[in-house]
Design a protein around this motif. Sequence first.
Motif, PDB file in Angstrom:
ATOM      1  N   VAL B 154       0.655  -1.045  -0.304  1.00  0.00           N
ATOM      2  CA  VAL B 154       0.089  -0.092  -0.002  1.00  0.00           C
ATOM      3  C   VAL B 154       0.543   1.428  -0.088  1.00  0.00           C
ATOM      4  N   GLN B 155       1.768   1.324   0.818  1.00  0.00           N
ATOM      5  CA  GLN B 155       2.770   2.688   1.069  1.00  0.00           C
ATOM      6  C   GLN B 155       3.480   2.722  -0.499  1.00  0.00           C
ATOM      7  N   ALA B 156       3.864   1.526  -0.954  1.00  0.00           N
ATOM      8  CA  ALA B 156       4.814   1.567  -2.120  1.00  0.00           C
ATOM      9  C   ALA B 156       3.764   2.149  -3.484  1.00  0.00           C
ATOM     10  N   ARG B 160       4.530   5.710  -5.408  1.00  0.00           N
ATOM     11  CA  ARG B 160       4.700   5.597  -6.716  1.00  0.00           C
ATOM     12  C   ARG B 160       3.385   6.495  -7.485  1.00  0.00           C
ATOM     13  N   GLU B 161       2.179   6.486  -6.864  1.00  0.00           N
ATOM     14  CA  GLU B 161       1.229   7.097  -7.458  1.00  0.00           C
ATOM     15  C   GLU B 161       1.124   8.598  -7.268  1.00  0.00           C
ATOM     16  N   GLN B 162       1.574   9.045  -6.156  1.00  0.00           N
ATOM     17  CA  GLN B 162       1.732  10.584  -5.650  1.00  0.00           C
ATOM     18  C   GLN B 162       2.874  11.139  -5.888  1.00  0.00           C
ATOM     19  N   GLY B 163       4.070  10.302  -5.933  1.00  0.00           N
ATOM     20  CA  GLY B 163       5.361  11.006  -5.868  1.00  0.00           C
ATOM     21  C   GLY B 163       5.582  11.009  -4.597  1.00  0.00           C
ATOM     22  N   PHE B 164       7.160  11.177  -4.240  1.00  0.00           N
ATOM     23  CA  PHE B 164       7.629  10.928  -2.884  1.00  0.00           C
ATOM     24  C   PHE B 164       7.465  12.414  -1.868  1.00  0.00           C
ATOM     25  N   ALA B 165       7.320  13.313  -2.788  1.00  0.00           N
ATOM     26  CA  ALA B 165       6.984  14.758  -2.081  1.00  0.00           C
ATOM     27  C   ALA B 165       5.692  14.674  -1.669  1.00  0.00           C
ATOM     28  N   HIS B 166       4.938  14.397  -2.357  1.00  0.00           N
ATOM     29  CA  HIS B 166       3.306  14.416  -2.240  1.00  0.00           C
ATOM     30  C   HIS B 166       3.158  13.466  -1.196  1.00  0.00           C
TER      31      HIS B 166
END
Lengths: 167, 283
Positions: B154-156, B160-166
């Motif tokens: 889930v966290q991966a 991946r979907e939001q980008g690390f910053a988001h």
Amino acid sequence: MEFFQTNIIPAEVVVQILAFLIVFFTLRKLAWKPVLESLEARRSKIRGEFESIEAAKKEIEALKAEYAASLQKIEDQARAKLQEAIDEGRRISREIQDKARLESQATFEKAKENLAIEVAKARISLRREIAEIALDASEKVLREKMSDDKKQQEKILSIIEEMEKAL
Amino acid sequence: MEKHEALANATHDAAHAAAHHGHHEAHELPNLLAILKEHFPDLPGLDFLLQWQNIFFSALAALLISAVAIRAARRKSLIPDSLRNFVEILMEGIAGFVTGILGEKHAPKHIPFLGTLFFYVLFMNWFGMIPFMKAPTSAWSTTAALGLITVVYVQAVGIREQGFAHYLKHIAGNPSTLVGWLLLPLMFCLNIILEIIAVPFSLSLRLFANISSEDRLLLKFAELNTAFNYMPFVFQIFANCLVILFSVIQAFVFMLLSTVYIALLLPHEHEHPEHDEASAHAH
């Protein structure tokens, strides 16, 4: 903490994680992807077939309407031609009638003229015959006796007049 | 009758065997390994298998699912046969459910994970009811493994979907006002606990507690059968019906919650402003 220690066996957790990952990757590659893809393919195929059936139906409807229209047109044309033929026939019969009437009139007139000519001819030939008869008669009278001239002449003249009147 | 006594004896012996190993007391029906241990205590490798019995039965469940699913997937024809049809119905049902929550865009990537999770958990749950089998999900180690995998997955997906910053911003509680920024350390810790630590705990403990209770239930009802000699199997059938139902529910809940966790970490769509507004009002 004791509950945690008695129930969690780290090695087992690790092996279970590995087991699940193996199942997951195997099934994803060998089961989920092919089955879901084939389902999608079947779905799109069925959708496409339904669409083509729908299109064919529409085409058939259009063709039907076209045929009906052309059939109506042909019928109208046939009716118009029939009417035309009837009109033409009537016209021709009228013409024939007129012509026949004119011809019969002409024949009648000609016959009348011929008759008049014949009558005139007959009248002329009759006159000639009468003149001959009169001459014959006068010859006869002259040959018989010419005693009383005056009386004889009158008699002859009266005979001629009578003859003329008879004509 | 003899069978029931044998069952009770076996249970008793299994309890002894388990007590020897020090893992847990007998609170479930004896499985194949425990019975073998009772009759052939010196069989080579048996102790090893008994020690790793949860993994042994998990592997059996995995093999069963894989065999059926792969066999069905190999049969490619326009008109599916009965096995293929059955598997297709199950897979399509899961796919439809996941798509309903995640949407057409995101669902296809996650269907294999969530579907595998569902069927794996379901069969492991059902194993508790099948004679000579054991439900591996009645051990916390098994469910903890599944919970850990789910939280990592889930966290991966979130990263991946939001980008690390988001993703970091989301973990920090999306600070936008001064108060938000002041509360950042608190929100950060709170979200870490809520989303990363609590999730595997709640998922694994729920499943473990439910399935081990089911196993206890099966054992108690089996004991009832031996106690009331004139009503053989009546209690067992009743218990089995309950277990069939609860196993499906637990597997379904596990998958449903995993799906919802994924859905919560997917980037918010701004295609339907009126919907967002409505949900904002609701909050």
